[in-house]
Structures are given as C-alpha cells and as structure tokens.
Design an enzyme around this catalytic site. Structure first.
Site, PDB file in Angstrom:
ATOM      1  N   HIS A 148      -1.166  10.585  -2.260  1.00 49.69           N
ATOM      2  CA  HIS A 148      -2.511  10.218  -1.854  1.00 49.69           C
ATOM      3  C   HIS A 148      -3.412  11.436  -1.703  1.00 49.69           C
ATOM      4  O   HIS A 148      -4.515  11.489  -2.243  1.00 49.69           O
ATOM      5  CB  HIS A 148      -2.482   9.443  -0.536  1.00 49.69           C
ATOM      6  CG  HIS A 148      -3.841   9.113  -0.021  1.00 49.69           C
ATOM      7  ND1 HIS A 148      -4.547   9.957   0.814  1.00 49.69           N
ATOM      8  CD2 HIS A 148      -4.649   8.040  -0.237  1.00 49.69           C
ATOM      9  CE1 HIS A 148      -5.726   9.417   1.088  1.00 49.69           C
ATOM     10  NE2 HIS A 148      -5.816   8.258   0.462  1.00 49.69           N
ATOM     11  N   GLU A 190       0.769  -0.648  -4.848  1.00 45.20           N
ATOM     12  CA  GLU A 190      -0.363   0.235  -5.100  1.00 45.20           C
ATOM     13  C   GLU A 190       0.120   1.672  -5.077  1.00 45.20           C
ATOM     14  O   GLU A 190       1.062   2.001  -4.345  1.00 45.20           O
ATOM     15  CB  GLU A 190      -1.428   0.003  -4.021  1.00 45.20           C
ATOM     16  CG  GLU A 190      -2.695   0.822  -4.164  1.00 45.20           C
ATOM     17  CD  GLU A 190      -2.698   2.102  -3.328  1.00 45.20           C
ATOM     18  OE1 GLU A 190      -3.684   2.869  -3.428  1.00 45.20           O
ATOM     19  OE2 GLU A 190      -1.716   2.363  -2.600  1.00 45.20           O
ATOM     20  N   HIS A 220       0.829  -1.199   0.000  1.00 44.93           N
ATOM     21  CA  HIS A 220       0.000   0.000   0.000  1.00 44.93           C
ATOM     22  C   HIS A 220       0.866   1.253   0.000  1.00 44.93           C
ATOM     23  O   HIS A 220       1.520   1.559   0.992  1.00 44.93           O
ATOM     24  CB  HIS A 220      -0.886  -0.029   1.248  1.00 44.93           C
ATOM     25  CG  HIS A 220      -1.881   1.067   1.340  1.00 44.93           C
ATOM     26  ND1 HIS A 220      -1.917   1.939   2.402  1.00 44.93           N
ATOM     27  CD2 HIS A 220      -2.890   1.430   0.518  1.00 44.93           C
ATOM     28  CE1 HIS A 220      -2.907   2.781   2.240  1.00 44.93           C
ATOM     29  NE2 HIS A 220      -3.518   2.503   1.101  1.00 44.93           N
TER      30      HIS A 220
END
Length: 296
Positions: A58, A43, A16
């Site tokens: 993000h 990811e 992640h």
C-alpha cells in the site's frame, strides 16, 4: 411466490489487502484466509520496484509494514524478498499459509493464488500514485496481465475477474485506453484540513496547501464520475455518509459502487440499505456473516 424471492442480492464482499484484520496486509496468509472465508474478491495495491516488478504494497515507503526502510521504488525485487513483511502484525501464521519468507507477494504470485481458489473470484487492483515511474506503472501492469492470458474486453484471466482502480485521474485515463469503462473504478475520498494536519503532522499553512491539491483531485474524480467516463464508483465510507446527493446521482446513473473500508456493522447495514454493489472490508468473514442474516 414469496416476497423473499424478490429480495436483492447481497453486496459482493472484497477483502481489503486480503483478510487484513487477521494477518498482515498484502501477504500470502491474508489472501489465503480471504479465500477460505468465502470473499467474493480481493483487493490489492501495486507499486513498481527499481527493476520494474509489480509488487503488492500500500505505502510508497517500506517503513510501516516491513523490516526495511525507504521507498519501495528504490529496491529491487531480490532486496524486498529479504525483508519480513508479516511479523509486525503479531499474528501466528499457520503452516498451510507459508513461512515468513513466503509472505511478500508480486502481482503474478497473487494471480497464482487466485487461480487455485477453485471458484470464480474478483481481483481489484489499485494503482498507487504519485509514482516515480508515473504512468509506466499502468503500462507494466497491463503488459504483465496480458502476458498471463488476461483479455481486456471481458477483463478476465481464467477464473479471475479483474477491475482497476485509482484516485489519480491520469491513471484512470491511461487505463481507459485499453480497458472498457465497466472494469475501471474511479476512487474518491472525503477529507478535511484537520484530518490532513493530524494524519501528516503538518502545520496549518502547509495543511491548507495540501488540502487545496487534494480538493482539486477530488473535484476531478467527481467530474469523471459525473460524466460517466468510468462504470464504477469507489468512494470511501465517509464520503458515502457526507455526500449523499452525489452517491444517489451516481447510483441512479448506473454506476457500480465499490465502497471502502467497511468494517462496522452500522456501515455494512448502511451500504446494504443504499443498494451498494460491492463492499471492501478488512474482515470478510464477519461482513459475510452479517449479510447472510435476513433483515427484519
């Protein structure tokens, strides 16, 4: 033949934002560590800069993970490269993983890192919305990948298998114009009004209004999955716990499941027991170690 021969394969493990429990998320160090840890895939989240570069971050704002402030979309790539995106984590980066100035990544730079993995590896790209550039984000990402040699039918680029994700159903529909459904993942979240109030610092009325919007988004995402418009389901681990009937229905319908963010031993065991196909975690080394131990 022993019964062990029929044991299901372990879930694939996706890192992640890289191995973000160890190094700052989305940095060169985090991705190199994930590869070294043996992650099956990584990811990333993507945004567009003011000069239309696809960058790995993000948040829509720079405040949390850099020395900068304000919207990512209002900065040029050159301006972003002048910021420090790794020191906030407080982790010393080995020389082999590059200096502070090398940690910020564009999508093409991540592709170069993955090409050097020396093995097959997955890349899950989450397209972040709302974006001031709206669906130009999807168009730019696909244009960039095609220029690198990516082919839509098998969604491969050299040794990299690429899948696409979003919570935004308009994003999903735009992706499906080019990408086969089996490579597209509809993300779906679980939330409460209380969580919204606490997470965003909102009053009850505003939190209720936000919750209504989010509930409509969740319902539309569930419709996409119920109707089989995409081949992959991407629920959060809280959603898996609290919406067992939906999870079971989608599993039985053949959706490939990618569950996030799975860090605790109990959550890993839950996913493995349910037959989840892919686990997204901040700590790929620890999850891989747990999955390598035969269940008793």
């Amino acid at each position: 033949m022993s019964s062990e021969s029929f044991a299901p394969a372990r879930p694939k493990v996706y890192a992640h934002r890289g191995a973000s429990a160890t190094y700052a998320e989305h940095t060169r160090a985090a991705y190199l560590k994930a590869i070294a840890d043996g992650a099956d895939g990584v990811e990333c989240d993507v945004h567009l800069t003011r000069d239309q570069h696809v960058v790995l971050l993000h948040d829509a704002s720079l405040d949390r993970t850099s020395t900068g402030t304000g919207p990512v979309s209002e900065r040029t790539l050159e301006e972003l490269r002048s910021l420090d995106f790794s020191s906030w984590k407080g982790a010393r980066i080995p020389d082999a993983y590059g200096g502070i100035a090398e940690q910020f990544l564009t999508l093409p730079e991540l592709l170069d890192i993955l090409r050097e993995a020396g093995r097959e590896i997955g890349l899950a790209i989450e397209l972040k919305h709302p974006s001031p550039y709206q669906l130009k984000l999807e168009d730019r990402v696909l244009e960039l990948l095609a220029g690198e040699g990516w082919t839509a039918d098998d969604s491969r680029l050299d040794n990299i298998h690429i899948s696409f994700m979003s919570f935004d159903t308009d994003s999903i529909q735009r992706l499906l114009e080019t990408v086969p459904p089996e490579h597209v993942c509809q993300l779906v979240d679980n939330f409460t009004v209380q969580e919204i109030r606490e997470g965003l610092g909102l009053g009850p009325i505003t939190a209720g209004a936000v919750a209504n919007v989010m509930r409509a988004t969740q319902e539309e995402a569930e419709r996409v999955l119920n109707e089989g418009e995409v081949g992959m389901a991407g629920p959060g681990i809280d959603y898996v716990r609290e919406h067992a009937l939906n999870v079971q229905r989608w599993l039985e319908a053949g959706r490939i499941f990618r569950v996030w963010t799975v860090d605790s031993e109990n959550d890993v065991a839950l996913c493995q027991g349910l037959g989840i196909h892919e686990i997204t975690t901040n700590n790929p080394a620890r999850v891989l170690a747990q999955l390598s131990v035969p269940s008793t």
